[in-house]
Write an enzyme that holds these catalytic residues in place. Structure first.
Site, short mmCIF file in Angstrom:
data_model
loop_
_atom_site.label_atom_id
_atom_site.label_comp_id
_atom_site.label_asym_id
_atom_site.label_seq_id
_atom_site.Cartn_x
_atom_site.Cartn_y
_atom_site.Cartn_z
N ASP A 32 0.81 -1.21 0.00
CA ASP A 32 0.00 0.00 0.00
C ASP A 32 0.85 1.26 0.00
O ASP A 32 0.50 2.26 -0.64
CB ASP A 32 -0.92 0.01 1.23
CG ASP A 32 -1.81 1.24 1.30
OD1 ASP A 32 -2.51 1.51 0.30
OD2 ASP A 32 -1.79 1.93 2.33
N HIS A 74 4.71 5.07 -2.95
CA HIS A 74 5.09 6.37 -2.40
C HIS A 74 6.51 6.40 -1.86
O HIS A 74 7.31 7.28 -2.20
CB HIS A 74 4.13 6.78 -1.27
CG HIS A 74 2.69 6.78 -1.67
ND1 HIS A 74 2.26 7.19 -2.91
CD2 HIS A 74 1.57 6.45 -0.99
CE1 HIS A 74 0.94 7.10 -2.98
NE2 HIS A 74 0.51 6.64 -1.83
#
Length: 483
Positions: free
Chosen positions: A229, A234
């Protein structure tokens, strides 16, 4: 082919992302007159709505999620909107969608924010309706797969209709001002680049902390976990921006070429270089919160916390550890990058008069990304005084708070820049396929190691900084996490 789109088609237009980010970002761009007057926005989703009902839906979202001082010309913005209901699994429905889109004068930009299982039928439907020509570009919202194989399957499906120069894979972290300021800090200031290497940097830390739990993402998160996730996209993008070589130019090809070199240089993570955790009941800011198993309603081995000791095996970074950690139900919502410089090789103050030499603290650069956007550089300075008992030194921060440094400017939603770049066709802040595959290759190897070694998440109390083993991961190298 370069063009500025005059049609924007939003898949998933009634979803949470659209309400919180996409519609507010587009309205803010409209208020600032950054999108042309002839740009029309077409929303589509399963829900049956008329144009008027969708505009009312959008108005409620804007009033809830966009500050009042950024809603200038909201009525005119709403007039840009129209809507067409669509079941993406039925190809014949795309013909009505194509009629709603009409014939763009310049081009069409498509933003695809749907479940990954709908990507392939959506692409086929767009092909069936003739919405994939040279004047059409496609933007993909994550998740783009759950591993390298599924990511390749999605990318292959998209590539069957769109060439790479018309595919925009979004990572909203790249739209954040401070993330882009990292590039400015490195490559617009002569003082940092000579020091930005293993000879002068001891280690780098990247922390992404969340105070929230599962919220509305129960099914997705339990199939994903913290490493897929947050780390796969990111955090690895942040690492690549810290570690990349100076690109020849600030353009899509040059920047992304350098990022993918870093991602391909990531060393395979060894046993003992990762820690996983799963939160249990505790308290966040004085408020009791349940554990992950309580929220989920069953037992699970999904990690909600992960810490990794990573290495970039190239000449610039050989021997410099990159400590990554992210988790849910941590004490603070924070995203920051810490660049810890090495200590001075020799202190001239050690022989100064006085009973003891002053303590030297190595310089540290702190780049705050959220919730506060700031840059802080810790330097050694002399404490004022006559120093009759010996010179005194102290580490003091030089702070740059972005809102204070640039008064009079709006704090923009990250999606504002990315949506504008999509409309205008600038891929610099979007992720290329080879980047995605390099990221998944590294993540898949870590997860395979967990499986081979029987590694399961350790529990940690909500409101703490994760399992104690995460502290030990850094401290055995003489490093403390920045908190």
């Amino acid at each position: 082919m370069s063009f500025t789109a005059d049609r924007l088609l939003l898949f998933g237009a009634t979803g949470d992302l659209s309400q919180r980010m996409l519609l507010p970002s587009l309205c803010a761009l409209h208020a600032d007159e950054l999108i042309a007057e002839d740009v029309k926005i077409i929303g589509t989703a399963r829900s049956e709505m008329t144009d008027a009902e969708f505009r009312n839906f959008a108005r409620e979202a804007l009033e809830k999620h966009l500050p009042a001082d950024r809603r200038g010309g909201m009525a005119e913005f709403l007039n840009r909107l129209s809507y067409q209901a669509l079941d993406a699994t039925k190809p014949d429905g795309f013909e009505s969608l194509a009629e709603k889109v009409g014939t763009p004068e310049r081009g069409l930009a498509i933003f695809l924010s749907t479940a990954p299982s709908l990507f392939e039928p959506t692409i086929k439907g767009l092909q069936h309706a003739g919405l994939v020509g040279e004047n059409v570009r496609m933007c993909l919202e994550k998740p783009l797969g759950t591993d390298l194989a599924s990511s390749c399957e999605i990318n292959d499906a998209v590539a069957s209709a769109f060439p790479e120069d018309r595919i925009f894979r979004i990572d909203h972290y790249l739209g954040k001002e401070t993330v882009q300021n990292l590039l400015a800090l490195r490559f617009a200031n002569i003082m940092f680049e000579p020091l930005w290497n293993a000879a002068h940097i001891d280690h780098v830390q990247i922390t992404v902390g969340e105070t929230v739990g599962l919220e509305s993402r129960v099914a997705y998160y339990d199939d994903s976990g913290a490493i897929r996730d947050m780390v796969q996209n990111h955090m690895l993008q942040l690492l690549a921006l810290v570690a990349m070589e100076p690109p020849g130019n600030f353009d899509a090809t040059s920047v992304r070429d350098e990022k993918v070199k870093v991602l391909r240089s990531l060393r395979d993570v060894k046993e003992g270089e990762t820690v996983t955790g799963q939160y249990r009941a505790g308290a966040i800011k004085g408020e009791a919160v349940p554990g992950y198993d309580d929220e989920l309603g069953k037992q699970s081995d999904t990690e909600t916390f992960v810490a990794i000791k990573a290495h970039v095996d190239n000449w610039r970074w050989k021997g410099v550890p990159f400590y990554l950690r992210t988790g849910k139900r941590l004490p603070e919502r924070v995203t920051e990058i810490i660049v810890q410089f090495r200590s001075v090789p020799h202190s001239i103050f050690a022989g100064a008069k006085g009973s003891s030499a002053p303590k030297m603290v190595a310089n540290k650069l702190v780049i705050g990304i959220q919730p506060k956007e700031n840059i802080s550089l810790n330097l050694m300075a002399k404490v004022p005084g006559l120093d009759r008992d010996g010179i005194r030194l102290r580490s003091v921060p030089l702070d740059i708070a972005m809102p204070d440094a640039f008064t009079g400017t709006h704090k923009r939603i990250a999606y504002e820049r990315l949506l504008l770049d999509l409309i205008e066709g600038d891929q610099t802040l979007f992720v290329r396929r080879d980047e995605v595959e390099a990221q998944w290759n590294w993540i898949d190897a870590i997860r395979a190691g967990w499986s081979d070694h029987g590694q399961t998440p350790q529990t940690y109390t909500s409101g703490s900084w994760g399992p104690s083993a995460a502290i030990a991961l850094a401290e055995r190298d003489g490093v403390s996490w920045h908190e």
